[in-house]
Design a protein around this motif. Structure first.
Motif, PDB file in Angstrom:
ATOM      1  N   ALA A  77       0.835  -1.202   0.000  1.00 34.27           N
ATOM      2  CA  ALA A  77       0.000   0.000   0.000  1.00 34.27           C
ATOM      3  C   ALA A  77       0.869   1.252   0.000  1.00 34.27           C
ATOM      4  O   ALA A  77       0.549   2.247  -0.633  1.00 34.27           O
ATOM      5  CB  ALA A  77      -0.920  -0.006   1.198  1.00 34.27           C
ATOM      6  N   TYR A  78       1.951   1.185   0.734  1.00 41.44           N
ATOM      7  CA  TYR A  78       2.849   2.330   0.820  1.00 41.44           C
ATOM      8  C   TYR A  78       4.279   1.845   0.880  1.00 41.44           C
ATOM      9  O   TYR A  78       4.545   0.791   1.445  1.00 41.44           O
ATOM     10  CB  TYR A  78       2.560   3.143   2.085  1.00 41.44           C
ATOM     11  N   VAL A  79       5.189   2.616   0.313  1.00 43.06           N
ATOM     12  CA  VAL A  79       6.599   2.312   0.553  1.00 43.06           C
ATOM     13  C   VAL A  79       7.318   3.592   0.936  1.00 43.06           C
ATOM     14  O   VAL A  79       6.884   4.702   0.628  1.00 43.06           O
ATOM     15  CB  VAL A  79       7.330   1.732  -0.677  1.00 43.06           C
ATOM     16  N   GLN A  80       8.422   3.393   1.600  1.00 41.41           N
ATOM     17  CA  GLN A  80       9.268   4.507   1.967  1.00 41.41           C
ATOM     18  C   GLN A  80      10.676   4.157   1.502  1.00 41.41           C
ATOM     19  O   GLN A  80      11.184   3.094   1.839  1.00 41.41           O
ATOM     20  CB  GLN A  80       9.199   4.661   3.471  1.00 41.41           C
ATOM     21  N   LEU A  81      11.241   5.035   0.700  1.00 39.88           N
ATOM     22  CA  LEU A  81      12.531   4.734   0.076  1.00 39.88           C
ATOM     23  C   LEU A  81      13.539   5.811   0.422  1.00 39.88           C
ATOM     24  O   LEU A  81      13.165   6.944   0.733  1.00 39.88           O
ATOM     25  CB  LEU A  81      12.359   4.684  -1.449  1.00 39.88           C
ATOM     26  N   LYS A  82      14.811   5.454   0.334  1.00 42.44           N
ATOM     27  CA  LYS A  82      15.851   6.451   0.599  1.00 42.44           C
ATOM     28  C   LYS A  82      16.801   6.473  -0.590  1.00 42.44           C
ATOM     29  O   LYS A  82      17.297   5.427  -1.004  1.00 42.44           O
ATOM     30  CB  LYS A  82      16.602   6.099   1.882  1.00 42.44           C
ATOM     31  N   GLY A  83      17.053   7.673  -1.154  1.00 41.50           N
ATOM     32  CA  GLY A  83      17.942   7.739  -2.311  1.00 41.50           C
ATOM     33  C   GLY A  83      17.961   9.143  -2.905  1.00 41.50           C
ATOM     34  O   GLY A  83      17.549  10.108  -2.258  1.00 41.50           O
ATOM     35  N   THR A  84      18.404   9.217  -4.142  1.00 37.45           N
ATOM     36  CA  THR A  84      18.516  10.535  -4.766  1.00 37.45           C
ATOM     37  C   THR A  84      17.537  10.681  -5.926  1.00 37.45           C
ATOM     38  O   THR A  84      17.063   9.696  -6.484  1.00 37.45           O
ATOM     39  CB  THR A  84      19.944  10.757  -5.305  1.00 37.45           C
ATOM     40  N   ILE A  85      17.299  11.961  -6.275  1.00 36.15           N
ATOM     41  CA  ILE A  85      16.330  12.255  -7.326  1.00 36.15           C
ATOM     42  C   ILE A  85      17.049  12.991  -8.450  1.00 36.15           C
ATOM     43  O   ILE A  85      17.821  13.916  -8.194  1.00 36.15           O
ATOM     44  CB  ILE A  85      15.195  13.129  -6.767  1.00 36.15           C
ATOM     45  N   SER A  86      16.781  12.569  -9.691  1.00 34.46           N
ATOM     46  CA  SER A  86      17.466  13.227 -10.798  1.00 34.46           C
ATOM     47  C   SER A  86      16.546  13.339 -11.999  1.00 34.46           C
ATOM     48  O   SER A  86      15.438  12.784 -12.002  1.00 34.46           O
ATOM     49  CB  SER A  86      18.706  12.421 -11.182  1.00 34.46           C
ATOM     50  N   ASN A  87      17.034  14.042 -13.004  1.00 32.74           N
ATOM     51  CA  ASN A  87      16.325  14.074 -14.276  1.00 32.74           C
ATOM     52  C   ASN A  87      14.902  14.626 -14.163  1.00 32.74           C
ATOM     53  O   ASN A  87      13.966  14.086 -14.734  1.00 32.74           O
ATOM     54  CB  ASN A  87      16.307  12.648 -14.851  1.00 32.74           C
ATOM     55  N   ILE A  88      14.768  15.700 -13.405  1.00 36.63           N
ATOM     56  CA  ILE A  88      13.443  16.306 -13.232  1.00 36.63           C
ATOM     57  C   ILE A  88      13.063  17.031 -14.510  1.00 36.63           C
ATOM     58  O   ILE A  88      13.810  17.878 -14.995  1.00 36.63           O
ATOM     59  CB  ILE A  88      13.478  17.321 -12.074  1.00 36.63           C
ATOM     60  N   ARG A  89      11.885  16.682 -15.068  1.00 34.57           N
ATOM     61  CA  ARG A  89      11.500  17.342 -16.307  1.00 34.57           C
ATOM     62  C   ARG A  89       9.987  17.337 -16.485  1.00 34.57           C
ATOM     63  O   ARG A  89       9.286  16.516 -15.879  1.00 34.57           O
ATOM     64  CB  ARG A  89      12.167  16.645 -17.498  1.00 34.57           C
ATOM     65  N   ILE A  90       9.532  18.230 -17.327  1.00 34.91           N
ATOM     66  CA  ILE A  90       8.099  18.269 -17.622  1.00 34.91           C
ATOM     67  C   ILE A  90       7.859  17.512 -18.902  1.00 34.91           C
ATOM     68  O   ILE A  90       8.556  17.729 -19.890  1.00 34.91           O
ATOM     69  CB  ILE A  90       7.626  19.730 -17.751  1.00 34.91           C
ATOM     70  N   ILE A  91       6.899  16.604 -18.879  1.00 38.25           N
ATOM     71  CA  ILE A  91       6.587  15.863 -20.097  1.00 38.25           C
ATOM     72  C   ILE A  91       5.084  15.906 -20.348  1.00 38.25           C
ATOM     73  O   ILE A  91       4.298  16.261 -19.468  1.00 38.25           O
ATOM     74  CB  ILE A  91       7.060  14.394 -20.027  1.00 38.25           C
ATOM     75  N   GLY A  92       4.683  15.547 -21.560  1.00 34.56           N
ATOM     76  CA  GLY A  92       3.267  15.471 -21.910  1.00 34.56           C
ATOM     77  C   GLY A  92       2.665  16.835 -22.181  1.00 34.56           C
ATOM     78  O   GLY A  92       3.247  17.869 -21.868  1.00 34.56           O
TER      79      GLY A  92
END
Ligand code: ADP
Ligand code: MG
Length: 701
Positions: free
Chosen positions: A61-76
């Motif tokens: 139902a839910y997860v909690q993750l630890k890490g990094t975020i990259s490649n932020i972009r607007i699509i569609g």
């Protein structure tokens, strides 16, 4: 005492207001602070647990993750316009998406920074993503998560659209918990709290929403479950006690001519021990000067009709009339035929009243009932709708077959100045826990034995490929002189199509059984009652060998010569319905068969139902499985009862608590019937609060 804090309208909670209050009313039935406080989480998540991307599964139902975020972009484009980013830990990567608040995301999230991401994983294009995750920097996360167990609340689309998602419900509840400090009364007595070592109410409510830790959560759950079940039992037993003390029943002191002559001259067989025992229990009630309120449980074919008849004869011997209510016209008709046949020559007048009784006949019947000339009235619930008046109605028997609601039972009271004795018969065995709750104010008798000589029905599972073989089998059985039922599903939602299947089936059977000595009857709910009856009668008189029908034959129909039942699309039937249907065969001395036909693709749950049918003939076992598969709220006939809107207790898992609660409630009332003792004050007060909200059970049989 001032107005109870818990009764404050939810509108006045900070952050709610009139508009949201209206939504909470409509969507979640939350009207007051008290309602809101008893809107419990349906599950908890452990915020101390960090998952790996590789551990994500579809049913988390839910997860909690630890890490990094990259490649932020607007699509569609346009409506599909969204922001997307990759989230990565050492085991893999998934996509994060936002459809709203894009600006905020853009301005906040930095590359190469460690985040904790929390949300519900969904599968899109065969890959996982999380939409609108909660995101925090790792250092903030460790600071902010003081409470590791968090409740998750179910909410609805409408609520979410107005900003009442899980997160905001949590916020509101937090506010409510703060405000309620010191304002929540204890509902249990010190004695109970001490004896069971239960958490107090305020602490339990706080911990059910915002648990300090796992142990506290468990204590809170235990306390609230107990409380819920205990007060239902206290209320039911209190009503029962009230009735026993305040309402005097008609005294049926003698067993006279009718009973004796029936027993000696008419009874075609020896009663089973179970029937004898139950009749004794009923006689004891009737002869005690108290009003009987008894539930008679007995599997299909266990011989309840006979028990009903003998009870009615006792009433008659004491100068009283009785009525027997059946759930369908077919069954009412059949009861009339059976009772008339069994009492031939005993000078008993039996009337029949159903929806299709003509006006003239009805008038005549009314007169006969008022003068006392008619001794027994058999009918459907037309009988309660109709303004029938009796001269002296002493006994009401409801052949419930799980179709009469509590409210309908209650109406029987208006038929008589004094409360008649009530016997409710049910053919769907009810699991103990359910019976204790649903019929907790009734005394219970059980016929746990079938008449001798019955061979258990053999149940077999087939799919379409076996059809030819099965037709061959049917022919053989018919040649041996037996009769056959072929049953088709028919539900409202797909009525037209179902009806077509039934007609197609009928035609193919007429075609495939071309021998002139084979005749086919057809019965379904869309036919006129007279036609239905005509077709039924042909089958009963053995003029036809095959009965093609919908579930209208489910209830009560008794043709002992019918020894094979084919159930088409068996996967579409509920378990108790299958069991009821199967009960139509196995009534004679021959080996009987129930052939369950299914499509090739069958859901897991349907398979379990079918396998259960193959495995056992024991109605109680079947009822238990049914309860497990569907939960109490869905069982037929229980929905309207209201009493099963349990907020936290579970009739399957909490059976032990239920039993304990019932025993304790019984002991307390035994010692202090009117709950007048000082120590029982909180109980009396809570009972009064409940009575305001609930159906008045004391007025219901
Ligand atoms: P149900 O409990 O499903 O209403 P019925 O009352 O219709 O069952 O009884 C089923 C069949 O068993 C009827 O044909 C009835 O005559 C027969 N029966 C009932 N009691 C006995 C008995 N003690 N011995 C033999 N047959 C019985
Ligand atoms: Mg019956």
């Amino acid at each position: 005492m001032g107005k109870d804090f818990l009764e404050t309208p939810v509108e006045y909670l900070k952050g709610v207001g009139p508009k949201r209050a209206e939504l909470l009313n409509a969507e979640l039935n939350i009207h007051t602070f008290g309602d809101f406080l008893s809107y419990y989480p349906f599950r908890y998540i452990d915020r101390s647990r960090i998952y790996k991307v590789s551990e994500i599964e579809p049913d988390l139902a839910y997860v909690q993750l630890k890490g990094t975020i990259s490649n932020i972009r607007i699509i569609g484009e346009k409506r599909a316009r969204r922001m997307s980013a990759f989230f990565r830990d050492e085991t893999g990567e998934i996509e994060l998406v936002w459809f709203q608040g894009i600006k905020w995301v853009e301005g906040t999230i930095l590359p190469n920074v460690e985040y904790v991401v929390f949300g519900k994983p969904t599968v899109f294009n065969r890959r996982y993503n999380i939409a609108h995750p909660e995101i925090e920097r790792v250092e903030d996360f460790s600071k902010n998560i003081t409470q590791t167990l968090q409740g998750i609340y179910s909410t609805t689309e409408k609520l979410k659209n107005r900003g009442l998602n899980n997160k905001n419900l949590v916020k509101l509840l937090k506010e409510l918990i703060v405000q309620s400090q010191g304002k929540i009364h204890e509902t249990l007595s010190d004695e109970i709290l001490g004896r069971l070592n239960l958490m107090n109410r305020e602490e339990a409510l706080r911990n059910i929403h915002f648990p300090d830790d796992q142990a506290k959560l468990q204590k809170a759950q235990a306390r609230l479950k107990f409380e819920e079940l205990f007060f239902i039992q206290l209320s039911l037993l209190n009503d029962k006690l009230f009735r026993q003390q305040k309402i005097s029943g008609f005294l049926f002191s003698t067993v006279g001519e009718k009973v004796n002559r029936f027993y000696k001259e008419k009874l075609p067989f020896e009663l089973t021990d179970a029937q004898k025992r139950v009749i004794k229990e009923i006689r004891k009630d009737l002869g005690a000067g108290k009003q009987m309120n008894r539930l008679l449980q007995g599997d299909v074919g266990s011989g309840k009709t006979l028990v009903a008849l003998m009870s009615m004869l006792i009433a008659m011997d004491n100068g009283y009339q009785s009525c027997l209510m059946a759930p369908t016209e077919i069954l009412a008709n059949q009861h009339l035929v059976t009772l008339t046949r069994m009492t031939e020559g005993l000078d008993i007048r039996i009337g029949l009243l159903t929806g299709s009784t003509p006006a003239a006949r009805r008038k005549e019947l009314h007169a006969g009932l008022q003068s006392g000339e008619v001794n027994i009235l058999v009918g459907t619930h037309a009988l309660i709708e109709d303004p029938v008046l009796f001269k002296n109605l002493g006994l009401v028997i409801i052949d419930e077959q799980h179709r009469f609601g509590v409210a309908q039972r209650a109406k029987m009271w208006s038929k008589s100045d004094n409360a008649p004795h009530i016997l409710v018969m049910t053919a769907t065995p009810i699991p103990r826990t359910l019976a204790m709750t649903l019929y907790g104010d009734l005394d219970i008798s059980v016929i746990d034995q079938l008449p001798p000589g019955r061979k258990p029905v053999k149940t077999l599972l087939y799919n379409d490929a076996a059809r030819l073989r099965i037709f061959g089998f049917l022919k053989q059985k018919i040649r041996e002189g037996r009769q056959v039922y072929i049953v088709y599903p028919l539900i409202k939602e797909s009525e037209t199509l179902d009806l077509k299947h039934l007609m197609d089936g009928y035609e193919s059977i007429v075609r495939d059984f071309p021998l002139p000595e084979y005749q086919v009857s057809i019965v379904h709910g869309k036919m006129r009652p007279a036609d239905k009856d005509y077709e039924m009668q042909r089958f009963i008189k053995k003029q036809t060998q095959i009965m093609v029908s919908t579930t209208v034959i489910e209830v009560g129909v008794d043709v002992p010569n019918a020894s094979v039942m084919v159930i088409e699309n068996a996967e579409r039937f509920g378990l108790s319905q299958l069991h009821q249907l199967r009960g139509r065969v196995g009534r004679g001395a021959d080996q009987s068969y129930c052939l369950l036909m299914t499509g090739v693709k069958v859901s897991h749950e349907a398979r379990k139902r079918l396998e259960t049918m193959v495995e056992t003939n024991d109605g109680f076992k079947i009822a238990e499985v049914d309860l497990q598969l569907r939960g109490p709220g869905d069982l037929q006939g229980t929905r309207q009862s209201g009493i099963l809107d349990l907020k936290i207790a579970d009739l399957i898992r909490d059976e032990k608590i239920l039993k304990y609660a019932r025993n304790l409630a019984s002991d307390i009332l035994h010692e202090d019937p009117s709950l007048a003792l000082e120590k029982n004050r909180p109980l009396a007060r809570q009972l009064a609060v409940m009575k305001k909200d609930f159906v008045n059970w004391s007025l219901i049989s």
